[in-house]
Scaffold this motif. Structure first.
Motif, PDB file in Angstrom:
ATOM      1  N   GLU A 144       0.838  -1.199   0.000  1.00  7.70           N
ATOM      2  CA  GLU A 144       0.000   0.000   0.000  1.00  7.70           C
ATOM      3  C   GLU A 144       0.873   1.249   0.000  1.00  7.70           C
ATOM      4  O   GLU A 144       2.006   1.244   0.484  1.00  7.70           O
ATOM      5  N   LYS A 145       0.296   2.348  -0.505  1.00  6.14           N
ATOM      6  CA  LYS A 145       1.003   3.621  -0.440  1.00  6.14           C
ATOM      7  C   LYS A 145       1.353   3.924   1.013  1.00  6.14           C
ATOM      8  O   LYS A 145       0.524   3.726   1.899  1.00  6.14           O
ATOM      9  N   PRO A 146       2.549   4.415   1.308  1.00  6.07           N
ATOM     10  CA  PRO A 146       2.921   4.666   2.694  1.00  6.07           C
ATOM     11  C   PRO A 146       1.990   5.684   3.352  1.00  6.07           C
ATOM     12  O   PRO A 146       1.780   6.774   2.811  1.00  6.07           O
ATOM     13  N   PRO A 147       1.381   5.335   4.496  1.00  4.45           N
ATOM     14  CA  PRO A 147       0.545   6.312   5.200  1.00  4.45           C
ATOM     15  C   PRO A 147       1.380   7.354   5.943  1.00  4.45           C
ATOM     16  O   PRO A 147       0.853   8.325   6.449  1.00  4.45           O
ATOM     17  N   PHE A 148       2.697   7.111   6.010  1.00  6.51           N
ATOM     18  CA  PHE A 148       3.606   8.100   6.600  1.00  6.51           C
ATOM     19  C   PHE A 148       5.009   7.815   6.083  1.00  6.51           C
ATOM     20  O   PHE A 148       5.299   6.716   5.600  1.00  6.51           O
ATOM     21  N   PHE A 149       5.857   8.824   6.166  1.00 11.89           N
ATOM     22  CA  PHE A 149       7.254   8.672   5.769  1.00 11.89           C
ATOM     23  C   PHE A 149       8.146   8.874   6.995  1.00 11.89           C
ATOM     24  O   PHE A 149       7.890   9.759   7.809  1.00 11.89           O
ATOM     25  N   MET A 150       9.157   8.067   7.099  1.00  5.82           N
ATOM     26  CA  MET A 150      10.073   8.170   8.230  1.00  5.82           C
ATOM     27  C   MET A 150      11.284   9.006   7.839  1.00  5.82           C
ATOM     28  O   MET A 150      11.711   9.020   6.683  1.00  5.82           O
ATOM     29  N   GLU A 151      11.823   9.702   8.835  1.00  6.91           N
ATOM     30  CA  GLU A 151      13.068  10.453   8.677  1.00  6.91           C
ATOM     31  C   GLU A 151      13.972  10.104   9.846  1.00  6.91           C
ATOM     32  O   GLU A 151      13.499   9.877  10.963  1.00  6.91           O
ATOM     33  N   HIS A 152      15.258  10.076   9.599  1.00  7.14           N
ATOM     34  CA  HIS A 152      16.204   9.797  10.679  1.00  7.14           C
ATOM     35  C   HIS A 152      16.094  10.880  11.744  1.00  7.14           C
ATOM     36  O   HIS A 152      16.069  12.077  11.450  1.00  7.14           O
ATOM     37  N   GLY A 153      15.995  10.431  12.990  1.00  8.11           N
ATOM     38  CA  GLY A 153      15.845  11.378  14.083  1.00  8.11           C
ATOM     39  C   GLY A 153      14.411  11.801  14.322  1.00  8.11           C
ATOM     40  O   GLY A 153      14.137  12.615  15.213  1.00  8.11           O
ATOM     41  N   GLY A 154      13.477  11.245  13.547  1.00  3.74           N
ATOM     42  CA  GLY A 154      12.070  11.606  13.693  1.00  3.74           C
ATOM     43  C   GLY A 154      11.325  10.619  14.573  1.00  3.74           C
ATOM     44  O   GLY A 154      11.887  10.052  15.524  1.00  3.74           O
ATOM     45  N   LYS A 155      10.063  10.375  14.253  1.00  2.00           N
ATOM     46  CA  LYS A 155       9.226   9.490  15.060  1.00  2.00           C
ATOM     47  C   LYS A 155       9.756   8.066  15.055  1.00  2.00           C
ATOM     48  O   LYS A 155      10.416   7.632  14.098  1.00  2.00           O
ATOM     49  N   LYS A 156       9.466   7.340  16.119  1.00  2.00           N
ATOM     50  CA  LYS A 156       9.836   5.941  16.194  1.00  2.00           C
ATOM     51  C   LYS A 156       8.669   5.073  15.731  1.00  2.00           C
ATOM     52  O   LYS A 156       7.513   5.471  15.821  1.00  2.00           O
ATOM     53  N   VAL A 157       9.008   3.887  15.237  1.00  2.00           N
ATOM     54  CA  VAL A 157       7.995   2.996  14.691  1.00  2.00           C
ATOM     55  C   VAL A 157       8.219   1.580  15.212  1.00  2.00           C
ATOM     56  O   VAL A 157       9.345   1.081  15.210  1.00  2.00           O
ATOM     57  N   ILE A 158       7.120   0.958  15.664  1.00  2.00           N
ATOM     58  CA  ILE A 158       7.129  -0.463  16.028  1.00  2.00           C
ATOM     59  C   ILE A 158       6.405  -1.226  14.932  1.00  2.00           C
ATOM     60  O   ILE A 158       5.248  -0.940  14.619  1.00  2.00           O
ATOM     61  N   HIS A 159       7.075  -2.190  14.349  1.00  2.00           N
ATOM     62  CA  HIS A 159       6.526  -2.989  13.245  1.00  2.00           C
ATOM     63  C   HIS A 159       5.965  -4.286  13.820  1.00  2.00           C
ATOM     64  O   HIS A 159       6.718  -5.156  14.279  1.00  2.00           O
ATOM     65  N   VAL A 160       4.631  -4.419  13.840  1.00  2.00           N
ATOM     66  CA  VAL A 160       3.966  -5.614  14.362  1.00  2.00           C
ATOM     67  C   VAL A 160       3.373  -6.367  13.182  1.00  2.00           C
ATOM     68  O   VAL A 160       2.403  -5.921  12.574  1.00  2.00           O
ATOM     69  N   ASN A 161       3.971  -7.522  12.849  1.00  2.00           N
ATOM     70  CA  ASN A 161       3.528  -8.206  11.640  1.00  2.00           C
ATOM     71  C   ASN A 161       3.959  -9.665  11.671  1.00  2.00           C
ATOM     72  O   ASN A 161       4.667 -10.108  12.584  1.00  2.00           O
ATOM     73  N   PHE A 162       3.530 -10.403  10.644  1.00  2.00           N
ATOM     74  CA  PHE A 162       3.892 -11.809  10.522  1.00  2.00           C
ATOM     75  C   PHE A 162       5.350 -11.976  10.132  1.00  2.00           C
ATOM     76  O   PHE A 162       5.971 -12.985  10.449  1.00  2.00           O
ATOM     77  N   SER A 163       5.894 -11.007   9.423  1.00  2.00           N
ATOM     78  CA  SER A 163       7.245 -11.118   8.890  1.00  2.00           C
ATOM     79  C   SER A 163       7.994  -9.807   9.104  1.00  2.00           C
ATOM     80  O   SER A 163       7.381  -8.755   9.341  1.00  2.00           O
ATOM     81  N   PRO A 164       9.333  -9.838   9.012  1.00  2.00           N
ATOM     82  CA  PRO A 164      10.119  -8.635   9.267  1.00  2.00           C
ATOM     83  C   PRO A 164       9.834  -7.519   8.277  1.00  2.00           C
ATOM     84  O   PRO A 164       9.375  -7.752   7.158  1.00  2.00           O
ATOM     85  N   ALA A 165      10.115  -6.302   8.695  1.00  2.00           N
ATOM     86  CA  ALA A 165       9.964  -5.137   7.820  1.00  2.00           C
ATOM     87  C   ALA A 165      10.988  -5.190   6.697  1.00  2.00           C
ATOM     88  O   ALA A 165      12.115  -5.648   6.888  1.00  2.00           O
ATOM     89  N   GLU A 166      10.561  -4.744   5.531  1.00  2.00           N
ATOM     90  CA  GLU A 166      11.482  -4.568   4.411  1.00  2.00           C
ATOM     91  C   GLU A 166      12.003  -3.131   4.483  1.00  2.00           C
ATOM     92  O   GLU A 166      11.252  -2.181   4.293  1.00  2.00           O
ATOM     93  N   ILE A 167      13.261  -2.988   4.751  1.00  2.00           N
ATOM     94  CA  ILE A 167      13.828  -1.670   5.017  1.00  2.00           C
ATOM     95  C   ILE A 167      14.081  -0.909   3.716  1.00  2.00           C
ATOM     96  O   ILE A 167      14.645  -1.445   2.761  1.00  2.00           O
ATOM     97  N   ASP A 168      13.628   0.333   3.672  1.00  2.00           N
ATOM     98  CA  ASP A 168      13.978   1.224   2.573  1.00  2.00           C
ATOM     99  C   ASP A 168      14.166   2.627   3.134  1.00  2.00           C
ATOM    100  O   ASP A 168      14.177   2.828   4.350  1.00  2.00           O
ATOM    101  N   GLN A 169      14.288   3.623   2.244  1.00  4.36           N
ATOM    102  CA  GLN A 169      14.642   4.969   2.712  1.00  4.36           C
ATOM    103  C   GLN A 169      13.520   5.665   3.465  1.00  4.36           C
ATOM    104  O   GLN A 169      13.763   6.663   4.155  1.00  4.36           O
ATOM    105  N   VAL A 170      12.282   5.159   3.363  1.00  3.63           N
ATOM    106  CA  VAL A 170      11.173   5.818   4.065  1.00  3.63           C
ATOM    107  C   VAL A 170      10.536   4.918   5.115  1.00  3.63           C
ATOM    108  O   VAL A 170       9.602   5.330   5.796  1.00  3.63           O
ATOM    109  N   TYR A 171      11.029   3.697   5.278  1.00  3.03           N
ATOM    110  CA  TYR A 171      10.469   2.813   6.301  1.00  3.03           C
ATOM    111  C   TYR A 171      11.576   1.958   6.899  1.00  3.03           C
ATOM    112  O   TYR A 171      12.081   1.033   6.262  1.00  3.03           O
ATOM    113  N   PHE A 172      11.973   2.278   8.124  1.00  5.26           N
ATOM    114  CA  PHE A 172      13.044   1.549   8.808  1.00  5.26           C
ATOM    115  C   PHE A 172      12.706   1.488  10.304  1.00  5.26           C
ATOM    116  O   PHE A 172      13.234   2.236  11.122  1.00  5.26           O
TER     117      PHE A 172
END
Length: 548
Positions: free
Chosen positions: A276-304
């Motif tokens: 799905e289109k990202p509902p938010f974009f991450m920036e270094h030093g910005g908000k923290k994110v907890i990934h709750v899912n069946f499988s690990p997060a796929e890391i890219d420049q806007v989701y880590f």
């Protein structure tokens, strides 16, 4: 000894298959003969793409792979879009295609493509059956792979000569697979991060669209009082009348909801699918994110994400709910302000009676008339944004939209599958005129198999989504207008009931009438998209900045 095609059908029965959607060809005749003696029902479609969309929707709603059938060559290539639809949308689906004899052929390369290789990039599993003895293991493995997280499309090719050969193989037992439980240390770390945050926010994505997950999320929200929002394909996991529901992330940025997302210092991201289109974009030093899912997060420049909580999603959420303690320093006052503005904004045009009708008015009337468990399926077009933002879902999987492949042509077949599975529920397909015409031939299928359903065609005689983008990007109006058939006569030619809307009030009256009558009802509804640019491109951004 038995014929291999008989064994194949027995393997499908062993997997509790109810329907096969599709169009058989010469290469499927042994399979078709075996199917004629089965309890499995054949739904004969008018195009393989429609059959694939129906099978994918069956998988989406039941959790079991929907099965579709085609011949070789052009029949198989017509499955490609449906395969991508299921694969990107995480819908379990099995495609069965025929093939010329592989052991002795006298027809050269006529109609022959490497279908197995063609399907490889858009499926989880694809294989040719080279011996009838392999059928039990191949079918069992395909079903297992299709259903396991993340679900998706699988493909089996059954050559004509293999289908006709004899075999004495036996079937494999079908065993339920339990998903692994999350790690306790990961749960503890998540709880610690949430408790330390000042403005946590909960995101519900497509992967959370399971009944047990909904129950766990309700328990978590009721205990913590943390506000939540969802993605388009996460709609309905929790009743959206809930006082802590902020809205749906239907636009990429600048909507009221995104100001709440920007303020959050922690997002608990439950089941979000990066398709799905990202509902938010991450920036270094910005908000923290907890990934709750069946499988690990796929890391890219806007989701880590800063933490992965992996395993069964419901178990993960239950674990967090049981261990978390409400914190006095949590501050949700800004979210309350955002919710007030969202609710005020999306209802602004609900009672507008202009004609042609505004999409906001259409959304409000459908929600008002349809029962709580009624199902709306959408094709793809600009109206999808209005439904995602403005239509409140009360139960899971009651608004079926595609925010993954986002293909046109799926709305009508999807509604047909939904009605087939849920004969006692009211079902409405909402299609743009462009999307409807891409699979409109399936109206004949719906009439023939006796479905009672409503199709609303939003008629603007153009590819409206692209016109909106064209205008918003400053381009001149070019290349997107066309002429439509008389949809009332078109419906009647298939044996369906056609209705032409002449006013806003007429739409409401017609929809109520159609939902309570038998048969397939096609409603030609002129739509006014003239406010799209002023509201979605400019109005929200300017107003939201001013208020928030």
């Amino acid at each position: 000894m038995k014929k291999a095609s008989d064994l194949f059908i027995e393997a499908l029965e062993n997997e509790d298959v109810e329907y096969i959607f599709g169009i058989p060809g010469e290469e499927n005749l042994d399979f078709l003969d075996s199917l004629s003696r089965s309890k499995i029902k054949l739904i004969l479609n008018r195009h393989e793409q429609g059959a694939g969309f129906m099978a994918a929707t069956y998988g989406r709603l039941t959790g079991k792979p929907g099965v579709c059938l085609s011949t070789l060559g052009p029949g198989a290539t017509n499955f490609v879009t449906a395969a991508a639809y299921a694969q990107l949308g995480a819908m379990p689906m099995m495609m069965i295609t025929g093939q010329k004899p592989i052991k002795k052929s006298k027809q050269g390369r006529f109609q022959i493509l490497d279908v197995v290789d063609m399907m490889r990039p858009i499926t989880k599993f694809t294989k040719q059956v080279v011996s009838g003895n392999n059928i039990p293991s191949i079918v069992r493995e395909a079903f297992r792979i299709s259903q396991e997280e993340r679900p998706g499309a699988v493909h089996i090719e059954l050559p004509e000569d293999v289908a006709a050969e004899d075999t004495n193989e036996v079937l494999f037992d079908v065993q339920a697979v339990r998903r692994p439980s999350p790690d306790h240390k990961a749960i503890d770390s998540a709880v610690e991060m949430i408790q330390k945050a000042k403005m946590p926010l909960l995101l519900i994505g497509a992967g959370a669209n399971r009944k047990r997950t909904g129950n766990a999320l309700i328990a978590f929200i009721e205990k913590t009082k943390i506000p939540f929002f969802n993605t388009q394909m996460g709609k309905g996991v929790i009743d959206e009348r809930h006082p802590l529901f902020l809205g749906t992330a239907a636009l990429s940025s600048s909507d009221y909801l995104h100001y709440a997302i920007d303020k959050a210092d922690l997002i608990i991201n439950v089941g979000h699918d990066v398709i799905e289109k990202p509902p938010f974009f991450m920036e270094h030093g910005g908000k923290k994110v907890i990934h709750v899912n069946f499988s690990p997060a796929e890391i890219d420049q806007v989701y880590f994400p800063h933490l992965d909580v992996l395993g069964d999603i419901a178990a993960s959420v239950w674990g967090m709910a049981e261990n978390i303690e409400v914190q006095s320093h949590w501050d949700f006052s800004y979210y309350e302000k955002v919710k007030k503005e969202v609710d005020s904004h999306i209802t602004k045009y609900f009672e507008d009676e202009r004609f042609p009708i505004l999409p906001q008015r259409i959304v409000s009337q459908i929600r008002k008339i349809l029962p709580e468990d009624g199902i709306v399926t959408l094709d793809n077009g600009v109206y999808k944004i209005w439904f995602a933002r403005n239509y409140k879902c009360y139960e899971p999987n009651t608004l079926l939209l595609d925010n993954a492949l986002a293909t046109m042509g799926a709305g009508l077949p999807s509604a047909m599958a939904a009605k087939l599975i849920n004969p006692d529920k009211k079902v409405i397909a909402v299609c743009g005129d462009g999307g409807f015409m891409m699979n409109s031939q399936e109206v004949e299928t719906a009439v023939r198999i006796g479905l009672n359903m409503v199709v609303i065609i939003l008629n603007d005689s153009a590819y409206g989504m692209i016109k909106w983008k064209q205008e918003g990007m400053g381009f001149k109006n070019f290349g997107l207008d066309y002429k439509n058939p008389d949809f009332v006569m078109y419906a009647q030619s298939y044996g369906a009931h056609g209705h032409r809307i002449t006013s806003s009030q007429h739409f409401t009256e017609t929809l109520e009438k159609c939902l309570n009558e038998d048969g397939v009802h096609i409603i030609d509804c002129p739509v006014d998209y003239s406010l799209n640019h002023s509201i979605l491109n400019k109005g929200i951004k300017e107003k939201a900045k001013e208020l928030l």
